[in-house]
Design a protein around this motif. Structure first.
Motif, PDB file in Angstrom:
ATOM      1  N   PRO A 232       0.253  -1.299  -0.086  1.00  0.00           N
ATOM      2  CA  PRO A 232      -0.283  -0.143   0.142  1.00  0.00           C
ATOM      3  C   PRO A 232       1.127   1.415   0.095  1.00  0.00           C
ATOM      4  CG  PRO A 232      -0.332  -1.401   2.229  1.00  0.00           C
ATOM      5  CD  PRO A 232       0.556  -2.105   1.130  1.00  0.00           C
ATOM      6  N   MET A 233       2.025   1.237   0.514  1.00  0.00           N
ATOM      7  CA  MET A 233       2.652   2.122   0.381  1.00  0.00           C
ATOM      8  C   MET A 233       3.762   3.006  -0.676  1.00  0.00           C
ATOM      9  SD  MET A 233       4.517   4.120   2.314  1.00  0.00           S
ATOM     10  CE  MET A 233       4.570   4.667   4.273  1.00  0.00           C
ATOM     11  N   HIS A 234       3.479   1.830  -2.079  1.00  0.00           N
ATOM     12  CA  HIS A 234       3.436   2.427  -3.538  1.00  0.00           C
ATOM     13  C   HIS A 234       2.554   3.336  -3.848  1.00  0.00           C
ATOM     14  CE1 HIS A 234       6.752  -0.812  -4.278  1.00  0.00           C
ATOM     15  NE2 HIS A 234       7.222  -0.614  -2.966  1.00  0.00           N
ATOM     16  N   LEU A 235       1.447   3.053  -3.166  1.00  0.00           N
ATOM     17  CA  LEU A 235       0.347   4.274  -3.759  1.00  0.00           C
ATOM     18  C   LEU A 235      -0.141   5.314  -3.059  1.00  0.00           C
ATOM     19  CD1 LEU A 235      -2.064   4.965  -5.701  1.00  0.00           C
ATOM     20  CD2 LEU A 235      -4.080   3.742  -4.268  1.00  0.00           C
ATOM     21  N   PHE A 236      -0.072   5.046  -1.929  1.00  0.00           N
ATOM     22  CA  PHE A 236      -0.527   6.212  -0.876  1.00  0.00           C
ATOM     23  C   PHE A 236       0.728   6.626  -0.365  1.00  0.00           C
ATOM     24  CE2 PHE A 236      -3.991   3.218   0.796  1.00  0.00           C
ATOM     25  CZ  PHE A 236      -5.030   3.566   0.523  1.00  0.00           C
ATOM     26  N   GLY A 237       1.844   6.242  -0.154  1.00  0.00           N
ATOM     27  CA  GLY A 237       3.413   7.077  -0.181  1.00  0.00           C
ATOM     28  C   GLY A 237       3.429   7.837  -1.117  1.00  0.00           C
ATOM     29  N   ALA A 238       3.430   7.477  -2.791  1.00  0.00           N
ATOM     30  CA  ALA A 238       3.657   7.974  -3.909  1.00  0.00           C
ATOM     31  C   ALA A 238       2.484   8.915  -4.103  1.00  0.00           C
ATOM     32  CB  ALA A 238       3.835   7.454  -5.272  1.00  0.00           C
ATOM     33  N   LEU A 239       1.784   9.498  -3.704  1.00  0.00           N
ATOM     34  CA  LEU A 239       0.610  10.054  -3.673  1.00  0.00           C
ATOM     35  C   LEU A 239       1.138  11.013  -2.644  1.00  0.00           C
ATOM     36  CD1 LEU A 239      -2.382   8.326  -4.110  1.00  0.00           C
ATOM     37  CD2 LEU A 239      -1.701   9.791  -6.101  1.00  0.00           C
ATOM     38  N   GLY A 240       1.512  10.971  -1.381  1.00  0.00           N
ATOM     39  CA  GLY A 240       1.030  12.102   0.068  1.00  0.00           C
ATOM     40  C   GLY A 240       2.766  12.551  -0.184  1.00  0.00           C
ATOM     41  N   VAL A 241       3.800  11.949  -1.602  1.00  0.00           N
ATOM     42  CA  VAL A 241       4.807  12.744  -1.150  1.00  0.00           C
ATOM     43  C   VAL A 241       4.683  13.199  -2.468  1.00  0.00           C
ATOM     44  CG1 VAL A 241       7.017  12.262  -2.599  1.00  0.00           C
ATOM     45  CG2 VAL A 241       6.636  10.864  -0.563  1.00  0.00           C
ATOM     46  N   LEU A 242       3.763  13.146  -3.106  1.00  0.00           N
ATOM     47  CA  LEU A 242       3.824  13.725  -4.387  1.00  0.00           C
ATOM     48  C   LEU A 242       2.640  15.184  -3.615  1.00  0.00           C
ATOM     49  CD1 LEU A 242       3.490  14.820  -7.755  1.00  0.00           C
ATOM     50  CD2 LEU A 242       1.416  14.006  -7.594  1.00  0.00           C
ATOM     51  N   ALA A 280      -1.989  20.695   0.806  1.00  0.00           N
ATOM     52  CA  ALA A 280      -1.004  19.903   0.284  1.00  0.00           C
ATOM     53  C   ALA A 280      -0.561  18.886   1.082  1.00  0.00           C
ATOM     54  CB  ALA A 280      -0.623  20.488  -1.689  1.00  0.00           C
ATOM     55  N   MET A 281       0.070  19.739   1.415  1.00  0.00           N
ATOM     56  CA  MET A 281       1.160  19.363   2.631  1.00  0.00           C
ATOM     57  C   MET A 281       0.679  18.446   3.977  1.00  0.00           C
ATOM     58  SD  MET A 281       4.785  22.381   3.257  1.00  0.00           S
ATOM     59  CE  MET A 281       3.711  23.348   3.754  1.00  0.00           C
ATOM     60  N   ILE A 282      -0.868  19.533   4.720  1.00  0.00           N
ATOM     61  CA  ILE A 282      -1.596  18.253   5.314  1.00  0.00           C
ATOM     62  C   ILE A 282      -1.822  17.181   5.145  1.00  0.00           C
ATOM     63  CG2 ILE A 282      -3.567  18.477   6.308  1.00  0.00           C
ATOM     64  CD1 ILE A 282      -3.042  21.426   7.047  1.00  0.00           C
ATOM     65  N   ILE A 283      -2.807  17.071   3.631  1.00  0.00           N
ATOM     66  CA  ILE A 283      -3.198  15.878   2.887  1.00  0.00           C
ATOM     67  C   ILE A 283      -1.983  14.876   2.399  1.00  0.00           C
ATOM     68  CG2 ILE A 283      -3.844  15.174   0.480  1.00  0.00           C
ATOM     69  CD1 ILE A 283      -5.882  17.800   0.358  1.00  0.00           C
ATOM     70  N   GLY A 284      -0.461  15.468   1.914  1.00  0.00           N
ATOM     71  CA  GLY A 284       0.161  14.553   1.399  1.00  0.00           C
ATOM     72  C   GLY A 284       0.876  14.021   2.768  1.00  0.00           C
ATOM     73  N   THR A 285       0.650  14.087   3.841  1.00  0.00           N
ATOM     74  CA  THR A 285       1.241  14.086   5.194  1.00  0.00           C
ATOM     75  C   THR A 285       0.356  13.150   5.656  1.00  0.00           C
ATOM     76  OG1 THR A 285       2.480  15.828   6.386  1.00  0.00           O
ATOM     77  CG2 THR A 285       2.217  14.369   6.880  1.00  0.00           C
ATOM     78  N   GLN A 286      -0.728  12.770   5.774  1.00  0.00           N
ATOM     79  CA  GLN A 286      -1.811  12.386   5.365  1.00  0.00           C
ATOM     80  C   GLN A 286      -1.466  10.743   5.103  1.00  0.00           C
ATOM     81  OE1 GLN A 286      -5.747  14.646   5.813  1.00  0.00           O
ATOM     82  NE2 GLN A 286      -5.332  14.567   8.017  1.00  0.00           N
ATOM     83  N   LEU A 287      -1.569  11.196   3.652  1.00  0.00           N
ATOM     84  CA  LEU A 287      -1.658  10.019   2.445  1.00  0.00           C
ATOM     85  C   LEU A 287      -0.552   8.753   3.037  1.00  0.00           C
ATOM     86  CD1 LEU A 287      -2.701  12.093  -0.656  1.00  0.00           C
ATOM     87  CD2 LEU A 287      -3.577   9.942   0.508  1.00  0.00           C
ATOM     88  N   PHE A 288       0.503  10.523   3.289  1.00  0.00           N
ATOM     89  CA  PHE A 288       1.581   8.778   3.669  1.00  0.00           C
ATOM     90  C   PHE A 288       1.806   8.252   4.591  1.00  0.00           C
ATOM     91  CE2 PHE A 288       5.919   8.374   4.826  1.00  0.00           C
ATOM     92  CZ  PHE A 288       7.131   7.737   4.270  1.00  0.00           C
ATOM     93  N   LEU A 289       1.182   8.725   6.109  1.00  0.00           N
ATOM     94  CA  LEU A 289       0.945   7.864   7.164  1.00  0.00           C
ATOM     95  C   LEU A 289      -0.460   6.941   7.450  1.00  0.00           C
ATOM     96  CD1 LEU A 289      -0.177  10.811   9.919  1.00  0.00           C
ATOM     97  CD2 LEU A 289       2.067   9.067   9.503  1.00  0.00           C
ATOM     98  N   ALA A 290      -1.112   6.906   5.654  1.00  0.00           N
ATOM     99  CA  ALA A 290      -1.952   6.010   5.242  1.00  0.00           C
ATOM    100  C   ALA A 290      -1.396   4.682   4.881  1.00  0.00           C
ATOM    101  CB  ALA A 290      -3.153   6.209   4.892  1.00  0.00           C
ATOM    102  N   GLY A 291      -0.429   4.720   4.055  1.00  0.00           N
ATOM    103  CA  GLY A 291       0.654   4.450   3.132  1.00  0.00           C
ATOM    104  C   GLY A 291       1.183   3.372   4.100  1.00  0.00           C
ATOM    105  N   PHE A 292       1.731   4.517   5.217  1.00  0.00           N
ATOM    106  CA  PHE A 292       2.570   3.681   5.848  1.00  0.00           C
ATOM    107  C   PHE A 292       1.810   2.525   7.789  1.00  0.00           C
ATOM    108  CE2 PHE A 292       4.686   4.009  11.141  1.00  0.00           C
ATOM    109  CZ  PHE A 292       5.732   3.609  10.233  1.00  0.00           C
ATOM    110  N   LEU A 293       1.094   2.756   8.126  1.00  0.00           N
ATOM    111  CA  LEU A 293      -0.157   2.098   8.353  1.00  0.00           C
ATOM    112  C   LEU A 293      -0.869   0.757   8.076  1.00  0.00           C
ATOM    113  CD1 LEU A 293      -2.206   4.717   9.991  1.00  0.00           C
ATOM    114  CD2 LEU A 293      -0.561   3.548  11.488  1.00  0.00           C
TER     115      LEU A 293
END
Length: 323
Positions: A232-242, A280-293
């Motif tokens: 899941p990090m490959h999707l949520f992490g990539a979107l979060g970083v973007l 954008a930075m808040i959403i990116g952080t949340q997406l990255f955390l979703a991928g991490f979890l």
């Protein structure tokens, strides 16, 4: 045993005896050893009584009765667990699937080596607007999303090698996507056969707009699970970083502009780019955390089969290390 015929049903008492006699006729004329497994998915009519009567006259008839309506996927799952045949045939109980197709489906599995053969009701006798057109749209989307080149994913008449049904998990409303589940499990030899479709003789269809909508939602689910279920990090992490990069870029631009270009201009907090950057930075952080979890959840699961062992030679890896 040559064949297990699995028939899920809901309130089909009028068709069961006729369907049973038709299937038995096909089995006997081809000298198949067989079992017929009826799964009563919480019927409120006399379907179970009909199944019981058929079982009394034919020992090859078996029945499973659910306490309430759980859905076709759960009925098929129960039938798959109980099946003992080398080839498993699934078909609907409404007499719209033709049992005369079974010998050719059996040959396709046993002789031609297919893992799964799905029926294709090329000529249908359903309502064009309420069922045919939605089905065509649904099947087109399923082909494009899954990569499985079938014309009729939702046809109830399918044939399986027994290895397939023992290594896939059918849950929720995923019965429409059994070929996709089989492909994801490594069974890629999937074929298709044009089968005869018959007009409904008794009762009424269970298909409605709700099922059509649910089918598309399940399609999105199975696409995500097949692509990113293990990572899941490959999707949520990539979107979060973007998203974080977009927000940080806006923040960097605002900082440089305020410090070096327009020092006496309006406050940063009065500019819309500030709120775009922050969001954008808040959403990116949340997406990255979703991928991490998601990664933590995937790695902490211990009761899931992570791979399928096709054959063993002087090892016990199947029982000890495939979980």
């Amino acid at each position: 045993m040559n064949l297990s015929i699995i028939i899920p049903l809901l309130n089909e008492e009028e068709s069961l005896k006729e369907l049973h006699n038709w299937v038995v006729s096909v089995m006997e004329s081809n000298n198949f050893s067989y079992e017929i497994i009826f799964i009563d998915d919480g019927s409120t009519d006399n379907s179970w009584q009909e199944i019981s009567a058929l079982s009394n006259t034919n020992p090859a008839v078996k029945g499973i009765r659910f306490l309430r309506n759980y859905g076709k996927s759960q009925a098929l799952h129960a039938g798959f667990k109980a099946a003992a045949g080398d080839v498993i045939i699934t078909m609907d109980a409404d007499l719209q699937d033709n049992p005369d197709e079974i010998p050719e489906l059996y040959t396709a599995i046993k002789t031609e080596g297919y893992d799964l053969v799905s029926g294709w009701k090329k000529k249908r006798y359903d309502s064009v607007l309420s069922k045919n057109m939605p089905s065509k749209l649904f099947n087109w989307a399923a082909r494009k999303t899954s990569g499985v080149k079938l014309h009729d994913f939702n046809c109830g008449l399918k044939a399986f090698n027994s290895k397939v049904i023992k290594n896939i998990e059918v849950s929720g409303e995923m019965h429409r996507y059994i070929p996709v589940l089989a492909k994801n499990a490594g069974f890629s030899n999937i074929g298709e056969k044009v089968v005869q479709h018959q007009a409904r003789k008794y009762g009424k269809t269970k298909f409605g707009m709700e099922r059509f909508i649910n089918g598309f939602l399940d399609l999105i689910t199975i696409w995500f699970v097949s692509k990113f279920g293990k990572r899941p990090m490959h999707l949520f992490g990539a979107l979060g970083v973007l998203m974080f990069f977009v927000g940080f870029s806006f923040a960097l631009y605002l900082g440089i502009d305020k410090l070096f270009i327009h020092r006496t201009g309006r406050l940063i907090t009065d500019r819309p780019q500030f709120f775009i950057s922050l969001t954008a930075m808040i959403i990116g952080t949340q997406l990255f955390l979703a991928g991490f979890l998601g990664e933590i959840m995937v790695r902490s699961k211990t009761n899931e089969t992570r791979y399928t062992v096709a054959e063993e030679l002087n090892t016990t890896i199947l029982n000890e290390y495939s979980k």
